[in-house]
Design a protein around this motif. Sequence first.
Motif: not given
Length: 158
Positions: A124-139
């Motif tokens: 669950a957190h990998t999915r959530f943090f992936t969205r957050e990272c994408r918005a920040l321009g991170l992987v």
Amino acid sequence: MVEARTGQPAVDDMWAAYVAASGYDGPLACSFAFGDSAEMADELGLLVVHGPKRATAGLLAAFEAENEPLPQVGDRSIVLGGDGTPLAVIRTTEVRVGALSSVDDAFAWDEGEGDRTRSWWLDAHTRFFTRECRALGLVLADDTEVAFERFEVVWPTS
């Protein structure tokens, strides 16, 4: 997490009620809603009020991008629902910064979400943090730093 400071009448009212009842004389650290949608904020906020949620995790990069300080032990914050309604005052009891992959079974259990296992938490957190990272321009990676926070509900009291 979506964050708001005081200045919202309902938040100010809850804070005033907590201060009057508890005698606490410190500042309100922040008010915030969990997640990235109103639905998630409601679901997780209700887990704080009615149930098992006594921990949360946030990307270190998100705190840095928003120029927000990490939570500190003793901080008092107000948890908001998806519509901004204040639900509870919490007190931070523990903060640890570590790699995403360093989450343990006890922390996953304390987050109180899903089936409360480490496996469910990581998914669950990998999915959530992936969205957050994408918005920040991170992987997102296994070694991405996360702030792991435990808390207790201090208002309203049961």
